[in-house]
Design a protein around this motif. Structure first.
Motif, PDB file in Angstrom:
ATOM      1  N   UNK A  37      40.514  47.502  43.020  1.00 46.03           N
ATOM      2  CA  UNK A  37      39.532  46.928  43.925  1.00 46.03           C
ATOM      3  C   UNK A  37      40.239  46.204  45.066  1.00 46.03           C
ATOM      4  N   UNK A  38      39.652  46.303  46.245  1.00 42.69           N
ATOM      5  CA  UNK A  38      40.150  45.591  47.426  1.00 42.69           C
ATOM      6  C   UNK A  38      39.356  44.296  47.536  1.00 42.69           C
ATOM      7  N   UNK A  39      40.026  43.239  47.938  1.00 44.75           N
ATOM      8  CA  UNK A  39      39.364  41.947  48.097  1.00 44.75           C
ATOM      9  C   UNK A  39      38.541  41.923  49.384  1.00 44.75           C
ATOM     10  N   UNK A  40      37.334  41.354  49.288  1.00 48.92           N
ATOM     11  CA  UNK A  40      36.507  41.175  50.480  1.00 48.92           C
ATOM     12  C   UNK A  40      36.866  39.872  51.196  1.00 48.92           C
ATOM     13  N   UNK A  41      37.670  39.032  50.545  1.00 40.15           N
ATOM     14  CA  UNK A  41      37.994  37.726  51.101  1.00 40.15           C
ATOM     15  C   UNK A  41      39.427  37.614  51.622  1.00 40.15           C
ATOM     16  N   UNK A  42      40.334  38.390  51.041  1.00 37.05           N
ATOM     17  CA  UNK A  42      41.752  38.290  51.393  1.00 37.05           C
ATOM     18  C   UNK A  42      42.263  39.658  51.825  1.00 37.05           C
ATOM     19  N   UNK A  43      42.771  39.732  53.038  1.00 34.48           N
ATOM     20  CA  UNK A  43      43.282  40.991  53.566  1.00 34.48           C
ATOM     21  C   UNK A  43      44.475  41.492  52.757  1.00 34.48           C
ATOM     22  N   UNK A  44      44.518  42.790  52.531  1.00 33.39           N
ATOM     23  CA  UNK A  44      45.642  43.463  51.863  1.00 33.39           C
ATOM     24  C   UNK A  44      45.903  42.919  50.452  1.00 33.39           C
ATOM     25  N   UNK A  45      44.820  42.542  49.755  1.00 32.48           N
ATOM     26  CA  UNK A  45      44.915  42.027  48.390  1.00 32.48           C
ATOM     27  C   UNK A  45      44.110  42.946  47.474  1.00 32.48           C
ATOM     28  N   UNK A  46      44.739  43.368  46.374  1.00 34.21           N
ATOM     29  CA  UNK A  46      44.119  44.335  45.471  1.00 34.21           C
ATOM     30  C   UNK A  46      44.192  43.836  44.031  1.00 34.21           C
ATOM     31  N   UNK A  47      43.203  44.244  43.250  1.00 34.81           N
ATOM     32  CA  UNK A  47      43.128  43.864  41.851  1.00 34.81           C
ATOM     33  C   UNK A  47      43.049  45.134  41.017  1.00 34.81           C
ATOM     34  N   UNK A  48      43.978  45.272  40.063  1.00 33.44           N
ATOM     35  CA  UNK A  48      44.004  46.402  39.135  1.00 33.44           C
ATOM     36  C   UNK A  48      43.453  45.910  37.803  1.00 33.44           C
ATOM     37  N   UNK A  49      42.489  46.641  37.257  1.00 31.90           N
ATOM     38  CA  UNK A  49      41.906  46.302  35.955  1.00 31.90           C
ATOM     39  C   UNK A  49      41.675  47.588  35.161  1.00 31.90           C
ATOM     40  N   UNK A  50      41.470  47.452  33.846  1.00 30.43           N
ATOM     41  CA  UNK A  50      41.072  48.606  33.044  1.00 30.43           C
ATOM     42  C   UNK A  50      39.747  49.119  33.572  1.00 30.43           C
ATOM     43  N   UNK A  51      39.615  50.410  33.623  1.00 29.25           N
ATOM     44  CA  UNK A  51      38.357  50.995  34.081  1.00 29.25           C
ATOM     45  C   UNK A  51      37.226  50.503  33.180  1.00 29.25           C
ATOM     46  N   UNK A  52      36.147  50.015  33.795  1.00 25.02           N
ATOM     47  CA  UNK A  52      35.021  49.493  33.038  1.00 25.02           C
ATOM     48  C   UNK A  52      35.119  48.009  32.714  1.00 25.02           C
TER      49      UNK A  52
END
Length: 97
Positions: free
Chosen positions: A10-25
């Motif tokens: 997921x890309x952050x809507x608040x911080x530019x060029x910041x991504x979050x990787x999580x288990x699907x679901x």
């Protein structure tokens, strides 16, 4: 370690060029409150099958999978830029270059 894990990014809507990787679901509400507040609304970027051997732009599959196993997420922050380069690019933009 040869496991394959389905991961959502997921890309952050608040911080530019910041991504979050999580288990699907992964349930967003199960992640730490402080992370959710800082990250803002998650914007889906992509889903992928991740293995420890997979190379990513700024990290490795192994690092991401270990973080997900330990914390339920991997947070990718922007690369640090030298301030003079950032200032130079801003000046170029101001001059319409």
């Amino acid at each position: 370690m040869t496991e394959k894990t389905f991961v959502s990014v997921f890309r952050s809507s608040a911080k530019e060029d910041t991504y979050l990787y999580v288990r699907r679901g992964q349930d967003w509400n199960e992640l730490p409150e402080s992370l959710r507040q800082i990250f803002g609304k998650p914007v889906p970027a992509l889903d992928l099958v991740l293995t420890p051997e997979r190379k990513l732009a700024r990290t490795t599959g192994r690092e991401v999978l270990e973080a997900i196993r330990e914390k339920d997420y991997y947070l990718q922050l922007p690369e640090k830029s030298d301030s003079y380069i950032v200032a130079f690019k801003e000046k170029l933009r101001d001059f319409g270059a």
